[in-house]
Design an enzyme around this catalytic site. Structure first.
Site, PDB file in Angstrom:
ATOM      1  N   GLY A  46       0.828  -1.198   0.000  1.00 55.45           N
ATOM      2  CA  GLY A  46       0.000   0.000   0.000  1.00 55.45           C
ATOM      3  C   GLY A  46       0.859   1.242   0.000  1.00 55.45           C
ATOM      4  N   GLN A  51       3.152   9.943   1.075  1.00 57.74           N
ATOM      5  CA  GLN A  51       4.424   9.204   1.020  1.00 57.74           C
ATOM      6  C   GLN A  51       5.219   9.499  -0.249  1.00 57.74           C
ATOM      7  OE1 GLN A  51       2.488   5.209   2.141  1.00 57.74           O
ATOM      8  NE2 GLN A  51       4.549   5.066   3.012  1.00 57.74           N
ATOM      9  N   CYS A  89       6.430  -0.194   6.988  1.00 65.53           N
ATOM     10  CA  CYS A  89       6.011   0.948   6.183  1.00 65.53           C
ATOM     11  C   CYS A  89       7.158   1.354   5.280  1.00 65.53           C
ATOM     12  CB  CYS A  89       5.629   2.103   7.110  1.00 65.53           C
ATOM     13  SG  CYS A  89       5.115   3.589   6.249  1.00 65.53           S
ATOM     14  N   LEU A  90       6.853   1.643   4.019  1.00 66.58           N
ATOM     15  CA  LEU A  90       7.901   2.041   3.070  1.00 66.58           C
ATOM     16  C   LEU A  90       8.572   3.347   3.493  1.00 66.58           C
ATOM     17  CD1 LEU A  90       6.129   1.195  -0.325  1.00 66.58           C
ATOM     18  CD2 LEU A  90       7.897  -0.140   0.866  1.00 66.58           C
ATOM     19  N   HIS A 131      -3.893   1.363   7.998  1.00 63.04           N
ATOM     20  CA  HIS A 131      -2.518   1.892   7.971  1.00 63.04           C
ATOM     21  C   HIS A 131      -2.396   3.034   6.957  1.00 63.04           C
ATOM     22  CE1 HIS A 131       2.040   1.244   7.917  1.00 63.04           C
ATOM     23  NE2 HIS A 131       1.831   2.001   6.862  1.00 63.04           N
ATOM     24  N   GLU A 132      -2.889   2.791   5.744  1.00 64.08           N
ATOM     25  CA  GLU A 132      -2.746   3.806   4.685  1.00 64.08           C
ATOM     26  C   GLU A 132      -3.602   5.040   4.955  1.00 64.08           C
ATOM     27  OE1 GLU A 132      -0.287   3.442   2.816  1.00 64.08           O
ATOM     28  OE2 GLU A 132       0.004   1.306   3.187  1.00 64.08           O
ATOM     29  N   HIS A 135      -2.053   7.514   7.224  1.00 62.79           N
ATOM     30  CA  HIS A 135      -1.065   8.402   6.595  1.00 62.79           C
ATOM     31  C   HIS A 135      -1.709   9.724   6.177  1.00 62.79           C
ATOM     32  CE1 HIS A 135       2.723   6.253   6.223  1.00 62.79           C
ATOM     33  NE2 HIS A 135       2.121   5.168   5.771  1.00 62.79           N
TER      34      HIS A 135
HETATM   35 CO    CO Z   1       2.958   3.291   5.667  1.00 54.50          CO
END
Ligand code: CO
Length: 150
Positions: A46, A51, A89-90, A131-132, A135
């Protein structure tokens, strides 16, 4: 499509609240396409627009690399149950940990053309959505991590 740079923890952008999308135009489509390519290249499940440095409420998700979801202006309208999820997380390289999330959620969102839809998600998909979507409000999983993560 073009791959974009992923913003990493420590960058203030990740802590800002993203704005609602009001224009469902070609630029939004391009953003979503780029996010998809960036997510796949990074081997993620995701990615949220902040991000890649864009403070818009847009998210792409692919739990298994096969199914693919796009959410614009998503809202969780109901949730039930609880699950403990192992997350990474990226934007937070090298860290993973456990987070408590609802087991089932109902999401109201828009597609890239401005068409409203409802998605009922549970398990892993519900976890990624939570999670997304966090953000979009400047919240990272490390803020919610249960003790013992590293
Ligand atoms: Co993340």
């Amino acid at each position: 499509m073009a791959k974009r740079l992923i913003v990493k923890v420590g960058d203030e952008l990740l802590r800002k609240r993203s704005r609602e999308v009001t224009e469902f135009d070609g630029r939004l489509g391009e953003l979503l396409d780029d996010m998809r390519e960036t997510m796949i290249a990074a081997d993620g499940v995701g990615l949220a627009a902040p991000q890649v440095g864009v403070l818009k409420r847009a998210v792409v998700i692919s739990p298994d690399g096969r199914d693919f979801y796009e959410f614009v202006n998503p809202v969780i309208v109901s949730s039930s149950g609880r699950q403990i999820c192992r997350e990474g997380c990226l934007s937070v390289p090298g860290i993973s940990g456990e987070v408590e999330r609802p087991k089932k959620i109902e999401v109201l969102a828009y597609d890239r053309n401005g068409k409203r839809f409802v998605l009922n998600a549970e398990g892993f998909l519900a976890d990624i959505c939570c999670h997304e979507f966090d953000h979009l409000d400047g919240v990272l999983f490390i803020d919610k991590m249960l003790p013992g993560g590293r």
